[in-house]
Design a protein around this motif. Structure first.
Motif, mmCIF file in Angstrom:
data_model
loop_
_atom_site.group_PDB
_atom_site.id
_atom_site.type_symbol
_atom_site.label_atom_id
_atom_site.label_comp_id
_atom_site.label_asym_id
_atom_site.label_seq_id
_atom_site.Cartn_x
_atom_site.Cartn_y
_atom_site.Cartn_z
ATOM 1 N N ALA B 293 0.835 -1.203 0.000
ATOM 2 C CA ALA B 293 0.000 0.000 0.000
ATOM 3 C C ALA B 293 0.869 1.252 0.000
ATOM 4 O O ALA B 293 0.529 2.251 -0.632
ATOM 5 C CB ALA B 293 -0.922 -0.011 1.211
ATOM 6 N N ILE B 294 2.004 1.192 0.703
ATOM 7 C CA ILE B 294 2.864 2.375 0.788
ATOM 8 C C ILE B 294 3.301 2.819 -0.604
ATOM 9 O O ILE B 294 3.433 4.012 -0.868
ATOM 10 C CB ILE B 294 4.106 2.054 1.655
ATOM 11 N N PHE B 295 3.513 1.871 -1.486
ATOM 12 C CA PHE B 295 4.148 2.193 -2.766
ATOM 13 C C PHE B 295 3.168 2.381 -3.910
ATOM 14 O O PHE B 295 3.574 2.426 -5.059
ATOM 15 C CB PHE B 295 5.174 1.102 -3.119
ATOM 16 N N GLN B 296 1.863 2.438 -3.596
ATOM 17 C CA GLN B 296 0.909 2.648 -4.668
ATOM 18 C C GLN B 296 0.884 4.118 -5.065
ATOM 19 O O GLN B 296 0.977 4.991 -4.206
ATOM 20 C CB GLN B 296 -0.498 2.216 -4.228
ATOM 21 N N GLN B 297 0.731 4.382 -6.338
ATOM 22 C CA GLN B 297 0.630 5.769 -6.797
ATOM 23 C C GLN B 297 -0.820 6.167 -7.068
ATOM 24 O O GLN B 297 -1.102 7.338 -7.280
ATOM 25 C CB GLN B 297 1.471 5.973 -8.063
ATOM 26 N N TYR B 305 -4.919 -1.954 -1.315
ATOM 27 C CA TYR B 305 -3.940 -2.743 -0.569
ATOM 28 C C TYR B 305 -4.119 -2.568 0.928
ATOM 29 O O TYR B 305 -3.887 -3.500 1.700
ATOM 30 C CB TYR B 305 -2.522 -2.374 -1.008
ATOM 31 N N SER B 306 -4.539 -1.366 1.332
ATOM 32 C CA SER B 306 -4.784 -1.174 2.758
ATOM 33 C C SER B 306 -5.959 -2.037 3.206
ATOM 34 O O SER B 306 -5.964 -2.579 4.315
ATOM 35 C CB SER B 306 -5.023 0.307 3.022
ATOM 36 N N THR B 307 -6.956 -2.208 2.323
ATOM 37 C CA THR B 307 -8.069 -3.099 2.649
ATOM 38 C C THR B 307 -7.572 -4.529 2.813
ATOM 39 O O THR B 307 -7.939 -5.227 3.769
ATOM 40 C CB THR B 307 -9.132 -3.046 1.537
ATOM 41 N N ILE B 308 -6.698 -4.938 1.881
ATOM 42 C CA ILE B 308 -6.124 -6.292 1.983
ATOM 43 C C ILE B 308 -5.439 -6.455 3.327
ATOM 44 O O ILE B 308 -5.616 -7.445 4.044
ATOM 45 C CB ILE B 308 -5.134 -6.525 0.826
ATOM 46 N N SER B 309 -4.657 -5.418 3.692
ATOM 47 C CA SER B 309 -3.910 -5.483 4.938
ATOM 48 C C SER B 309 -4.851 -5.566 6.140
ATOM 49 O O SER B 309 -4.650 -6.369 7.060
ATOM 50 C CB SER B 309 -3.019 -4.240 5.027
ATOM 51 N N ASN B 310 -5.899 -4.744 6.131
ATOM 52 C CA ASN B 310 -6.847 -4.759 7.249
ATOM 53 C C ASN B 310 -7.595 -6.082 7.353
ATOM 54 O O ASN B 310 -7.858 -6.580 8.445
ATOM 55 C CB ASN B 310 -7.841 -3.614 7.098
#
Lengths: 109, 967
Positions: B293-297, B305-310
């Motif tokens: 998520a950090i590296f998405q533009q 990606y943050s949803t995936i992480s959560n």
């Protein structure tokens, strides 16, 4: 009696299969007709052979087995329908593709 | 009763709304939004009304018989956990509808959008309220299906189509696995009812199917909730309109997976396998999602990606095998839904107003849309876990659980808190990136549009959601306390732990971890910000490992390359080889039972009759001759085939089957005429006598000969082995004894056809009619081969003769051709028609009937065509085959349906004896009318086929139209 019919069915089937495997559509349609004779006779024979037996109900006599007869009667009519359909398909195919080969094109030499 | 009604309403209303929405006009954005909003709000109200019954461990149930045989009823079941989800689905659904009203442009076809959205809402509600597993899987698949339609809403975009297909492929595969799991669980427990399954935890955990069940359930849950290694569909699904993303990827679709894990937690959790698979997958997904998520533009990519992480975090919590962790998971499901939905909406607003979502191009939007920026900041802070927001509380719970976790391997338990801090730092970093990248920095330049604040009501849903984040963050126990309690209680039951929902528990290790994570995340972002300002999309180390590409390669290999290889290896386009294979397989398959049957060989044969032997000497010779001549001498082969047919008819006669003999001989006539008509359109072929057949061709023929001989011998052997043993008890007696009293006829074959098996005959004449129409249709488009169009050779000779002789018109010879037979044929017409009537009328008692009579009429007609020519006949007698067919079919149906009037089943026949004037009383069966229908259809179908083919000869002499001279 059984022997004659058996050989007849065998000859019809053999001729039918041979024609079925031929490359020209007309051969195949004749083959299918011969095969359907064989199959109809075969199904008919499953009711066993009855010579000189009353085909319709009469008082005091035995009867031939009506069930295979009814089946075969249907089969004959449907066989006619499929033959007609196949004939027209092969004619149309011949018109479109210019060949009467079963694959719709002449085989490579 | 009222509760049941509300429950049904909750599931049924969205589907009903979906149907209505589909039929509204394409530009009715407001009406659609009002409708969808009303449905969602009504659902929410229904859920709220159900609260008293579902709270405090209560369960609301509704059941109706659905699939009684497999033991699955349609049942709805709402407990605290399902209630929580129902509220999320309807509440966030209502907000999304409002947002979508402003997001969708006037050009978008909104009926489709709102219809799918409502159907998806209904599916999701059906899923969470399902009371049995089969039904749960059904709604699960429905959510996959409607999410596919929603993600692919803008189907003119390649990305939308690809993303939708990928999502469907993966989630539907998972659904299939879940179905397997449901069946296994149902078999293991003995019931598909969710209540009984939930009570059977010990049984399932100790069952020998536990592992397969677990694997299948996880395959379903992990694909749905985008857990590693199935996470890659979710970023691709960002091609959907933003309201869809906000709905599907915050509160609904992806939550279905963790919903299932939590639902089955009391049944499946508690084992080491569960810990390693669920906990391990959650952990990997948590870290991987955060890092990526950090590296998405792309703003939405970051949120994906943050949803995936959560979701990984929730899965990890569920995998820890601790009731408190499960409570934390449930709590985080709610919190994540609120802040993620608001963030998606904020990203959508930015996209909508600025025209891009690329973080590299966005900056300083705070100046232009301060209100939205503030809302987004609060939501992002909630995501990052800043104190006094809801994310902070669930993060605290996560840290506490990470510290307390008892793991099968103690060393892992030691490391877990550190991993938790790292993952949390990632969260802080990407939250900062979202805010800083979009809202701070120099003023934006060179954007597609000049950004400004969105319409008030577009922002309103974000307001509401951010307010919830704040309220829950400040007053957790007061706001969500009871809901969480009800939800946790319905999962954990008696083992619900005592927990304290409070903002401040004193300065403990969890708070310290939070502070470290906040500082670490900020530092991480500071270090990376220079790199991120210009870097391409995707994390540096994992950029080239693309799950989607791997998946697609697997799909291509499976469904394309392997299929092609298999086809190349085993398939052929050559009909002859396919037929050879068929015959050969039939031979092999038939051989085993045949060999066994022949071994017995009882001899009960009767002596052959020389006369019949003679018939078949000719008949067999004809068959062999037809086989021999069919290639080069078609007419001869046709005549020989007729010979074999005659022998067959004689055989039927011989063995007491006059009906068959009659039919066979008439069909033979029609078939021969038909084929004769066709012969003209086949190419000329001259026998090659140079014997130039190649060795390969000879080998093929040899092989065919072997097959033919083997096939003929085999069928003959089969017939022999049957014929030489006594017949078993057949059902013939049934028909023989009942034909007269119940069918009213002495000709049992005819009674079977029109009465006992009348339905078969109805089907058969329908087939005959369909074939006739097909033939007719095919011939309408018939294009003869060029060399067949010419006038036939015989007519050319006749015409040449006419031209050579003065005083003769061209065509005279042709018209007078076969003049004497033509006159005879004309005279034959009345006797043939009389014969047909005779055959028809006596059919019920003596050989004859509709089939035979119909064929007779058709032959009488075609004989006229043959004798007089098409034009001669058609100026005098128009046959309307289609009318015959229609009348016949209708009459047959009507006779059958007439039985209904008398209260009997279709095609029951009735006997009566009307008194006809001048004749007296005549015994009749209603089957006679059925037979009349058969008769009419056979007449129509046969003449249609024959006349359609005969008419082709009118094509031939037509002058060439395109000026091709000398053709």
């Amino acid at each position: 009696m059984e022997l004659v019919l058996t050989i007849a069915i065998g000859v019809l089937t053999g001729s039918g299969i041979w024609l079925l495997l031929r490359p020209r559509t007309f051969q195949v349609i004749i083959g299918l007709s011969l095969l359907s004779y064989a199959v109809n006779l075969f199904i008919f024979a499953m009711g066993r052979l009855a010579v000189d037996v009353a085909p319709v109900l009469e008082d005091g006599t035995g009867n031939s087995d009506p069930l295979p007869q009814a089946l075969v009667l249907t089969a004959i009519v449907i066989g006619f329908a499929t033959t007609a359909l196949f004939l027209v398909v092969l004619l149309a195919n011949r018109g479109f593709s210019g060949t009467d080969h079963v694959d719709g094109r002449e085989p490579p030499p | 009763m009222a509760h049941e009604f509300l429950l049904i309403l909750l599931v049924a209303l969205p589907f009903a709304g979906s149907v209505v929405a589909a039929f509204l006009p394409a530009n009715a954005r407001n009406a659609e939004a009002w409708l969808a909003g009303a449905v969602a709000v009504a659902g929410m109200v229904a859920a709220l009304l159900l609260w008293p019954a579902a709270a405090e461990g209560g369960v609301v149930r509704f059941a109706a018989a659905w699939l009684p045989l497999p033991g699955a009823d349609f049942s709805l079941r709402m407990d605290g956990f399902a209630w929580m989800f129902a509220l999320l689905v309807t509440g966030i659904g209502a907000l999304v509808v409002l947002y979508a009203r402003y997001y969708m442009s006037p050009q978008d076809p909104v009926p489709r959008f709102f219809s799918f959205l409502l159907a998806f809402m209904g599916s999701m509600l059906g899923l969470v309220l399902s009371g049995n597993l089969i039904q749960l899987v059904f709604f699960w698949e429905l959510t996959s299906l409607f999410s596919f339609l929603l993600i692919g809403y803008w189907h003119h975009q390649q990305a939308a189509r690809d993303g939708a297909r990928l999502a469907l492929t993966l989630t539907a595969l998972g659904g299939l696995a879940l179905f397997g799991a449901a069946v296994l669980i149902g078999r293991a427990v003995g019931s598909y009812d969710l209540g009984e399954v939930l009570a059977a935890g010990d049984l399932i955990r100790s069952h020998r199917w536990y592992l397969p069940i677990l694997v299948l359930v996880l395959a379903g849950a992990f694909t749905k909730s985008a857990q590693f290694p199935f996470h890659f569909w979710l970023p691709q699904a960002m091609a959907a309109p933003t309201p869809v993303s906000a709905y599907l990827h915050s509160a609904t679709m992806v939550k279905a997976g963790v919903f299932l894990l939590a639902r089955l937690w009391p049944v499946l959790a508690g084992t080491d396998v569960w810990f390693w698979t669920v906990g391990g997958t959650g952990l990997v997904t948590l870290l991987l999602g955060g890092w990526c998520a950090i590296f998405q533009q792309d703003l939405k990519g970051l949120l994906a990606y943050s949803t995936i992480s959560n979701l990984g975090l929730i899965t990890l919590l569920l995998g820890l095998n601790s009731p408190l962790a499960a409570v934390a998971a449930v709590f985080h499901i709610m919190n994540h839904a609120t802040f993620k939905a608001s963030l998606f909406m904020a990203a959508g607003i930015i996209d909508h107003e600025a025209g891009t979502r690329d973080i590299r191009r966005l900056s300083g939007l705070y100046r232009l849309m301060p209100y939205t920026a503030t809302l987004a900041m609060v939501a992002a802070a909630a995501m990052a876990g800043v104190p006094l927001l809801n994310g902070f509380i669930s993060k605290e719970m996560f840290f506490t659980e990470a510290i307390r976790a008892t793991t099968p391997v103690p060393a892992f338990g030691e490391v877990l808190p550190y991993i938790a801090v790292v993952a949390s730092a990632f969260t802080v970093a990407y939250s900062l990136r979202f805010i800083h990248g979009a809202f701070f920095g120099p003023p934006p330049h060179d954007l597609p549009r000049t950004p400004h604040e969105p319409p008030r009501w577009m922002r309103f849903p974000v307001d509401v959601l951010v307010l919830v984040c704040l309220l829950v963050g400040v007053l957790p126990a007061l706001t969500l306390g009871r809901i969480l309690d009800a939800a946790a209680r319905s999962i954990l039951g008696a083992s619900t732990p005592v927990y304290d929902l409070a903002v401040w528990h004193g300065f403990n290790r969890a708070v310290l971890m939070s502070l470290v994570a906040l500082a670490g995340g900020a530092l991480l972002y500071r270090l990376l910000s220079r790199y991120l300002a210009t870097s391409p999309d995707g994390p540096p180390l994992l950029r080239n490992i693309d799950g989607r590409r791997v998946f697609e390669r697997i799909l291509v290999t499976l469904s394309w390359r392997w299929a092609r290889s298999a086809e190349a290896l085993m398939g052929t386009h050559r009909l002859q080889w396919q037929l050879r294979a068929l015959v050969a397989v039939a031979l092999v398959v038939a051989f085993a039972p045949l060999a066994r049957g022949l071994a017995l060989l009882p001899v009960a044969a009767t002596a052959p009759d020389p006369a019949l032997a003679l018939v078949w000497l000719v008949g067999g010779g004809c068959a062999l001759g037809a086989a021999w001549q069919a290639k080069y001498h078609r007419l001869a082969a046709l005549i020989l085939m007729g010979g074999a047919g005659l022998a067959t008819a004689l055989t039927f006669m011989w063995f007491s089957a006059p009906d068959l003999a009659l039919t066979q001989i008439l069909v033979e006539v029609v078939t021969t005429v038909l084929m004769l008509l066709g012969l003209r359109w086949l190419p000329k072929r001259f026998e090659r006598i140079d014997g130039s057949a190649t060795p390969r061709a000879r080998a093929r023929r040899g092989f065919d000969l072997v097959l033919a001989v083997a096939g003929g011998t085999g069928v003959a052997a089969l017939a022999w082995s049957v014929l030489t043993r006594p017949p078993p008890d057949t059902i013939a007696n049934f028909f023989l004894t009942r034909a007269l009293p119940e069918g009213g006829g002495r000709n049992v074959v005819n009674v079977i056809l029109v009465d006992f098996r009348g339905f078969d005959t109805l089907g058969e004449i329908s087939v005959l009619g369909a074939v006739a129409i097909t033939v007719f249709a095919l011939l309408r488009r018939f294009r003869p081969a060029p060399e067949s169009i010419d006038v036939p050779e015989q007519q050319r000779i006749q015409n040449a003769y006419d031209e050579a002789h003065p005083g003769r018109q061209v065509g005279d010879s042709r018209d007078k051709y076969l003049a004497v037979p033509a006159v005879l044929m004309r005279w034959m017409f009345p006797p043939m028609m009389a014969m047909a009537l005779y055959l028809f009328l006596r059919g019920h008692d003596l050989p004859g009937g509709g089939f035979v009579a119909g064929l007779m009429v058709a032959i009488a007609l075609i004989v006229q065509y043959m004798g007089g020519g098409i034009r001669w006949v058609e100026t005098r007698l128009r046959v309307h085959p289609l009318r015959w067919m229609g009348f016949g079919l209708l009459l047959a149906f009507a006779t059958g349906a007439g039985a209904w009037l008398a209260g009997y089943p279709f095609l029951t026949s009735h006997l009566f004896e009307p008194a006809l004037p001048g004749i007296g009383r005549v015994p009749l069966a209603s089957a006679l009318f059925f037979d009349l229908g058969v008769f009419a259809l056979v007449v129509g179908a046969t003449t249609l086929i024959l006349i359609a083919l005969a008419h082709q000869s009118l094509r031939g002499p037509r002058p060439p139209r395109f000026g091709t001279e000398g053709a």
